[in-house]
Design a protein around this motif. Structure first.
Motif, short mmCIF file in Angstrom:
data_model
loop_
_atom_site.label_atom_id
_atom_site.label_comp_id
_atom_site.label_asym_id
_atom_site.label_seq_id
_atom_site.Cartn_x
_atom_site.Cartn_y
_atom_site.Cartn_z
N SER A 1 -28.96 -5.20 -21.50
CA SER A 1 -29.99 -4.88 -20.28
C SER A 1 -29.53 -3.93 -19.41
N TYR B 1 -28.78 -0.53 -21.19
CA TYR B 1 -28.94 0.71 -21.71
C TYR B 1 -30.07 0.54 -22.93
N LYS B 2 -30.63 1.44 -23.23
CA LYS B 2 -31.65 1.57 -24.52
C LYS B 2 -30.67 1.30 -25.76
N ALA C 1 -29.68 0.21 -29.72
CA ALA C 1 -30.05 -0.18 -31.24
C ALA C 1 -28.88 -0.54 -31.96
N ASN D 1 -35.23 -6.86 -26.93
CA ASN D 1 -35.30 -5.69 -25.96
C ASN D 1 -34.58 -4.65 -26.59
N ILE D 2 -34.12 -4.62 -27.90
CA ILE D 2 -33.42 -3.48 -28.60
C ILE D 2 -34.03 -3.25 -29.74
N THR D 3 -33.83 -2.08 -30.39
CA THR D 3 -34.03 -1.59 -31.79
C THR D 3 -33.24 -2.04 -32.69
N ASN E 1 -36.60 7.08 -31.22
CA ASN E 1 -36.65 6.85 -30.05
C ASN E 1 -35.64 7.87 -29.30
N LEU F 1 -34.89 8.78 -26.32
CA LEU F 1 -33.99 8.32 -25.20
C LEU F 1 -33.04 7.26 -25.50
N LEU F 2 -32.90 6.87 -26.86
CA LEU F 2 -31.79 5.81 -27.11
C LEU F 2 -30.24 6.05 -26.59
N GLU F 3 -29.73 5.13 -26.03
CA GLU F 3 -28.48 5.43 -25.31
C GLU F 3 -27.03 5.12 -25.89
#
Length: 334
Positions: free
Chosen positions: A66, A68-69, A71, A109-111, A129, A131-133
């Motif tokens: 919730s 961070y972006k 995966a 909400n995730i990859t 992505n 912007l992946l964090e």
């Protein structure tokens, strides 16, 4: 099988030497390992299967997803596809593997991605992505081509790596020295009543480095069974005979839990990641009531099979606030 493994004991030094040398070549930078400028958390083990990696990955998703972006990247064990794939609503276990499919169905909400080559997978994840964090590496402790910034090493309570041998006689993928690469060591599948004296004894046997922290965790079973169309209380099964179907590495804790509840069931036990044949599926579907694991559910049920239920599980970590502080502290420095 145990006798056969004992016969293979003369091959243990050969396996040990080969894996030890491989790790040393990475330690000495003769074999190259790539580092990344974003948080990489690796969840893995020294042994072959059955330590609870998927519940830990789900715990970390709940902790970080919730904020961070995020995966997940895994090999996708048991899939029929090759190369890099990102999970989509049409994905099946044959496309991406049963555990990634379970995670994809649970967390929207995730990859969720799979690739046996983690370097290649990370490359395409960032292209997909930018912007992946944060990336969670599932079962990548031995994948030395990638340097994870934070390693969480799991070891099952009833099969500690400190008491085991390397393959082929034991279950260790690499020598116990490999544990030194971890920041956190988590003893999984502990009994709920595990006392402080035993925890101290286990920690001493694991012999952690000064920079390592040992945690203890247990599995909590849900009180509710879930099917594709309905839910029902697990306690409702008292007095009803059902079929338990498992295709996981170690079904013993689940079998013991259901037995302690005084439930009546037959157990169809298959190997981990078992690919069910058409006759096997027809036989299982012919049963009047089936209970299975969440991982196996994705390979067993269809929309018409509303008599097949799975029992959700959740990871409970003792001293969870400290565990979460250490994980968050690593992620937040980037």
């Amino acid at each position: 099988m145990k006798l056969f493994r004992k016969i293979l004991f003369p091959f243990v030094p050969l396996y040990y030497a080969a894996v030890f040398l491989r790790n040393k070549l990475y330690d000495w930078s003769i074999y190259k390992s790539k580092s990344y400028e974003f948080p990489l958390l690796c969840v893995g083990n020294l042994s072959v299967g059955g330590t609870g990696k998927t519940p830990m990955i789900e715990y970390l998703i709940t902790l970080l997803g919730s904020k961070y972006k995020l995966a997940t990247l895994s090999r996708g064990y048991g899939r029929k596809s090759k190369g890099f794939l990102i999970a989509t609503p049409n994905a099946t276990s044959q496309d991406i593997g049963d555990e990634p499919l379970q995670i994809f169905n649970k967390f929207k909400n995730i990859t969720v991605a799979v690739d046996a080559d983690r370097q290649n997978g990370l490359k395409y994840l960032k292209e997909h992505n930018p912007l992946l964090e944060v990336v969670l590496l599932d079962d990548a402790f031995q994948h030395r081509k990638v340097t994870a910034g934070f390693n969480i090493l799991l070891t099952a309570y009833d099969q500690l790596y400190c008491d085991d041998f390397v393959l082929p006689t034991g279950n260790l993928r690499e020598p116990k020295l490999g544990a030194k690469r971890a920041q956190l060591i988590v003893v999984t599948k502990c009994p709920e009543n595990l006392g402080d004296l035993e925890k101290t004894a286990i920690t001493k046997r694991l012999n952690p480095e000064t920079n390592q922290t040992v945690f203890f965790s247990s599995i909590q079973y849900s009180e509710t069974l879930i099917s594709s169309t309905s839910n029902r209380a697990l306690s409702d099964l008292k007095g009803t005979h059902f079929t338990l179907v498992t295709g996981i590495a170690n079904p013993t804790p689940l079998v013991e839990y259901l037995t302690e509840m005084e439930l009546e069931f037959e157990h169809l036990n298959y190997k981990d990641h078992h690919e069910f044949s058409k006759p096997e599926l027809e036989f299982i579907h012919s049963k009047s009531l089936v209970v299975t694991t969440e991982k196996d559910f994705s390979r067993l049920h269809t929309e018409a099979q509303d008599h097949i239920y799975y029992l959700p599980i959740q990871l409970k970590i003792e001293n969870a606030s400290e565990f979460e502080r250490l994980v968050a502290g690593y992620v937040e420095v980037f």
